[in-house]
Design an enzyme around this catalytic site. Structure first.
Site, PDB file in Angstrom:
ATOM      1  CG  ASP A   1      -1.954  -1.120   1.174  1.00 49.15           C
ATOM      2  OD1 ASP A   1      -2.257  -1.599   0.075  1.00 49.15           O
ATOM      3  OD2 ASP A   1      -2.430  -1.515   2.251  1.00 49.15           O
TER       4      ASP A   1
ATOM      5  CG  MET B   1      -5.839  -4.198  -3.476  1.00 50.09           C
ATOM      6  SD  MET B   1      -4.945  -5.603  -2.792  1.00 50.09           S
ATOM      7  CE  MET B   1      -6.300  -6.749  -2.545  1.00 50.09           C
ATOM      8  N   GLY B   2      -4.731  -0.518  -2.138  1.00 53.02           N
ATOM      9  CA  GLY B   2      -3.973   0.555  -1.480  1.00 53.02           C
ATOM     10  C   GLY B   2      -4.547   0.916  -0.131  1.00 53.02           C
TER      11      GLY B   2
HETATM   12  O1  F6P Z   1      -2.779  -3.994   3.030  1.00 52.68           O
HETATM   13  C1  F6P Z   1      -2.721  -4.720   1.856  1.00 52.68           C
HETATM   14  C2  F6P Z   1      -4.084  -4.934   1.271  1.00 52.68           C
HETATM   15  O2  F6P Z   1      -3.956  -5.723   0.106  1.00 52.68           O
HETATM   16  C3  F6P Z   1      -4.893  -3.679   0.959  1.00 52.68           C
HETATM   17  O3  F6P Z   1      -4.478  -3.079  -0.244  1.00 52.68           O
HETATM   18  C4  F6P Z   1      -6.281  -4.213   0.934  1.00 52.68           C
HETATM   19  O4  F6P Z   1      -7.208  -3.213   1.249  1.00 52.68           O
HETATM   20  C5  F6P Z   1      -6.270  -5.281   1.992  1.00 52.68           C
HETATM   21  O5  F6P Z   1      -4.904  -5.631   2.186  1.00 52.68           O
HETATM   22  C6  F6P Z   1      -7.029  -6.536   1.655  1.00 52.68           C
HETATM   23  O6  F6P Z   1      -7.023  -7.361   2.775  1.00 52.68           O
HETATM   24  P1  F6P Z   1      -7.335  -8.917   2.758  1.00 52.68           P
HETATM   25  O7  F6P Z   1      -6.188  -9.616   2.068  1.00 52.68           O
HETATM   26  O8  F6P Z   1      -7.419  -9.278   4.195  1.00 52.68           O
HETATM   27  O9  F6P Z   1      -8.592  -9.102   1.980  1.00 52.68           O
END
Ligand code: F6P
Length: 319
Positions: free
Chosen positions: A127, A169-170
């Site tokens: 991120d 994402m981010g």
């Molecule tokens: O922090 C990394 C990240 O990929 C974010 O970009 C995203 O919002 C989140 O994690 C997704 O989380 P998970 O893998 O728990 O669905």
């Protein structure tokens, strides 16, 4: 210091393995034993902790994900849960820990330091949302992944007079979207910082079609801002483009780390061990203007996000 632990926590990021390897090799080469703590703080609490050898961290520098596994453990906020973790470490003579992860992981590292286990944080997240460091481990690789995907989407969008809406994402940070927007020559980027005025974006798309006679348009939108499928339908209904949405999703978290991420992870891993050898804890490693430095975790968590104004301006001047 004789024994340290290393763990990866939160969302995984390419380059975490390179960081584990660097921590392990630098420590072993300095006469310090290293223990891998599996599945983040969960493994610390459950005692899933095993010694790491030079060989075990061989052939991982090019691998995405994390060989130690990762998890999010909100319960770690609870002092009684942390007590259990500290007991597990003490039982094994582990005096200090390198925590590779995002801001949530840093909070755990700070709390452990306050309980007598020196911890050093390394920024492992795609991120780029740890404000004290110019770059986090994994950001560069994720950026390459996004750029590669968007380049492909442009080919097909151009053939069909389409507008590709791509969700990037981010978490709440727009860096991946903005950097990708510049690198891909996108027409529009939407992030938490730009805000999202749907009608304004539609109007710009109409202009790109009618006035600029564009054959395609790429709109990159940070996650958690709007429903990109619904927005793509509106594009079809109200502009000359046919809209298509793509959610890149967890593809962005995988893949072999880029050389830049591997080098960054190695430099940061070395710094973490050097700090622990000096008896320092409660700090995290950052890269600032290409120098590897360390700052207090409390400070790292409170640095305001850089506005990126210049880069947004650059983006607008390139359209
Ligand atoms: O922090 C990394 C990240 O990929 C974010 O970009 C995203 O919002 C989140 O994690 C997704 O989380 P998970 O893998 O728990 O669905």
């Amino acid at each position: 210091i004789k024994r340290i632990g290393v763990l990866t926590s939160g969302g995984d990021a390419p380059g975490m393995n390179a960081a584990i390897r660097a921590v392990t090799r630098v420590a072993l080469n300095s006469g310090i034993e290293v223990f891998g703590i599996y599945d983040g703080y969960r493994g610390m609490v459950d005692g899933h902790i095993e010694p790491l050898t030079r060989k075990e961290v061989g052939e991982v520098i090019d691998r995405g994900g994390t060989v130690l596994g990762s998890a999010r453990l909100p319960e770690f906020k609870d002092p009684s849960v942390r007590e259990k973790a500290v007991e597990q470490l003490k039982k094994r003579g582990i005096e200090a820990v390198v925590v590779i992860g995002g801001d949530g992981s840093y909070r755990g590292a700070l709390a452990l330091t306050e309980m007598g286990i020196n911890c050093i944080g390394l920024p492992g997240t795609i991120d780029n949302d740890i404000t004290s460091t110019d770059y986090t481990i994994g950001f560069d690789t994720a950026l390459h992944t996004v750029v590669e995907a968007v380049d492909k989407l442009r080919d097909t969008s151009s053939s069909h007079h389409r507008c590709s809406v791509v969700e990037v994402m981010g978490n709440r940070c727009g860096d991946l979207t903005l950097w990708a927007g510049i690198a891909c020559g996108a027409e529009i980027v939407v992030t938490a910082q730009t805000g999202f005025d749907e009608e304004e974006v539609l109007e710009r798309l109409r202009e790109l079609d009618l006035v600029r006679k564009k054959r395609h348009a790429i709109v990159l939108i940070s996650e958690k801002i709007t429903d990109v499928h619904q927005f793509a339908r509106k594009i079809t209904q109200t502009t000359g483009f046919s809209g298509r949405a793509t959610i890149l999703g967890h593809i962005q978290r995988g893949g072999s780390p880029t050389p830049s991420d591997r080098v960054l992870a190695s430099r940061m891993g070395e710094k973490a061990v050097d700090l622990l050898m000096q008896g320092i804890g409660g700090r995290c490693v950052c890269i600032q203007q290409n120098e590897i430095v360390d700052v207090a975790i409390e400070e790292a968590l409170s640095v305001p996000r850089e506005s990126r104004k210049q880069l947004y301006n650059l983006f607008e001047r390139l359209v």
